[in-house]
Design a protein around this motif. Structure first.
Motif: not given
Length: 147
Positions: A62-64, A133-136
């Motif tokens: 996620x950080x990448x 999916x999570x709309x980040x």
């Protein structure tokens, strides 16, 4: 710790020899019980640390993604800064219009809005949605001067 040696008579010669057995003597190897206890402790540690390791790998991924999205947002801002359009009102640009390539499944947009009476300054907002999916998303705001 002292080793206790037991004197044993040898029947053939009548001589005494030392035997390394008895109370207080330890052999140089591990017993089966020690090996089983070590395996139990190791398995408990693996059961506890296994989920932590997999969670850590998810966080690293996620950080990448987030850092790649931030780099893309800065690339969008630099593309606008290198060639600022003449804007009289609100303007929305896609990444492809600015010549910036994005990853499949991502969305990248730049919003431009004049912020002074003479239309010399632009409010610029770069937005990159990187997780469907999570709309980040990563959003960067700045101001640039029109030519």
């Amino acid at each position: 710790m002292r080793k206790s040696l037991i004197k044993v008579a040898d029947g053939a010669n009548g001589q005494e020899r030392s035997c390394c057995c008895g109370p207080g003597y330890r052999s140089k190897g591990f017993t089966l019980m020690e090996v089983l206890v070590a395996l139990c402790i190791l398995s408990v540690i693996c059961v506890i640390l296994g989920p932590l390791l997999s969670t850590g790998l998810v966080w690293i991924d996620g950080a990448g993604q987030e850092s790649r999205a931030a780099f893309l947002a800065f690339s969008l801002l630099e593309a606008v800064r290198a060639n600022p359009p003449q804007v009289k009102g609100f303007l929305q640009l896609e990444a492809e219009e600015l010549g910036v390539k994005i990853e499949e499944g991502w969305e990248a947009k730049v919003y431009l809005l004049p912020c002074d009476d003479l239309n010399r300054l632009l409010k610029v907002r770069a937005e990159v949605k990187y997780d469907s999916v999570s709309k980040e998303k990563v959003v960067i705001h700045t101001m640039i001067r029109q030519k």
